[in-house]
Design an enzyme around this catalytic site. Structure first.
Site, PDB file in Angstrom:
ATOM      1  NE  ARG A 293      -1.801  -1.272   3.854  1.00 52.15           N
ATOM      2  CZ  ARG A 293      -1.540  -2.369   4.571  1.00 52.15           C
ATOM      3  NH1 ARG A 293      -0.380  -2.490   5.200  1.00 52.15           N
ATOM      4  NH2 ARG A 293      -2.417  -3.342   4.671  1.00 52.15           N
TER       5      ARG A 293
ATOM      6  N   GLY B 201      -2.315 -12.614   9.023  1.00 50.27           N
ATOM      7  CA  GLY B 201      -3.006 -13.026  10.232  1.00 50.27           C
ATOM      8  C   GLY B 201      -3.553 -14.434  10.177  1.00 50.27           C
TER       9      GLY B 201
ATOM     10  CG  ASP C  85      -7.839  -2.733  14.610  1.00 53.44           C
ATOM     11  OD1 ASP C  85      -8.843  -2.357  13.965  1.00 53.44           O
ATOM     12  OD2 ASP C  85      -7.010  -1.944  15.099  1.00 53.44           O
TER      13      ASP C  85
END
Length: 297
Positions: free
Chosen positions: A32, A143, A163
């Site tokens: 990103r 994750g 999150d």
């Protein structure tokens, strides 16, 4: 006279306009665009260079303890459901705000932060005072892969916080029934899962149905201030009203330095038992059916 009032109006427009934030760090990571912006006392981590409207994490430079985002405050509703967590897992680091507060509250607890992007970990260290110790670690890994490996090693966590965001929404593979089954396998018997998501997304019903399919009744924690919701799931039985009251009294002085009003937050907790707000035939998200990119807005 007309020119005078026109001048006043123009000056008012400029003086009332929000000041532009300064970009103090900018990079393109493997995943990103990463920006760190500073506007007065507020420093924010952002992933969207085009619009720069949404922040992943923020801190007050002069008051780093005080939480900025409402959703981070809502996450601490978890502590009304469990006592003294000792093994904490956080998937999605951001600026490390949640990890820092939990470490300060429970310095003896082991906290594992899992973040897919190494650049985010570095930014958290360099710009957001992310605390790392022998007890607090940050691991570069997806994750879901981390959870799979933790399950093989029979790891157990008292408090699991989900999150992870990619700048638009929660990654699809972290929204499915299969993933939640994997999460459930590493949750300690008296543990709890806290998931940061939204109450205004078109995925609301699908996410709710999926959590319910895996964990049964859960608790939504919401506020009128924004569109975030925290899902509390995985608990065996909710505490009694008396236990909640006792925990509020105990937690209030501990959480107030972080600008967390735990009593007010408790009033935004609602169980899905007798309050199911999605159709019974809502389709559960799976690894084969996870259209987050189509439904999230």
């Amino acid at each position: 006279m007309r020119n005078y009032f026109h001048l006043i109006a123009v000056l008012a427009l400029f003086t009332s306009a929000p000041t532009m934030a300064d970009i103090i760090h900018k990079e393109r990571s493997l995943y990103r665009n990463i920006l760190v912006e500073e506007n007065g006392d507020l420093r924010c981590l952002k992933f969207d260079e085009k619009t720069r409207t949404s922040s992943q994490s923020c801190m007050y430079v002069s008051k780093p303890k005080e939480l900025v985002f409402n959703y981070t405050k809502l996450t601490f509703a978890s502590l009304l459901m469990i006592d003294n967590p000792q093994n904490v897992l956080i998937i999605g680091l951001g600026g490390g705000t949640l990890s820092n507060v939990i470490h300060q509250l429970y310095p003896q607890a082991s906290i594992e932060n899992v973040e897919i992007d190494p650049a985010v970990i570095k930014v958290a260290r360099d710009y957001f005072d992310f605390i790392e110790t022998e007890k607090v670690t940050a691991k570069v890994q997806d994750g879901r892969i981390f959870i799979k490996r933790a399950a093989i090693k029979k790891e157990q966590y008292d408090w699991i916080i989900l999150d992870a965001f990619n700048g638009d929404y929660i990654p699809e593979h972290l929204l499915t029934k299969e993933f939640f089954d994997e999460i459930k396998s590493v949750l300690a018997p008296n543990g709890i899962i806290a998931a940061n998501t939204f109450s205004s997304s078109k995925l609301y019903q699908h996410e709710s149905a999926t959590y319910h399919a895996v964990f049964g009744d859960f608790i939504n924690v919401t506020t009128e201030k924004n569109s975030n919701r925290i899902i509390l799931a995985g608990f065996k039985a909710p505490p009694t009203a008396q236990e909640i009251t006792q925990r509020i009294e105990k937690l209030t002085p501990l959480l107030s330095p972080y600008n967390i009003d735990i009593k007010a937050i408790s009033q935004g907790m609602k169980s899905t038992k007798n309050n199911q707000d999605w159709p019974a035939d809502t389709k559960v998200l799976t690894d084969q059916y996870s259209p987050a990119n189509l439904l999230n807005f």
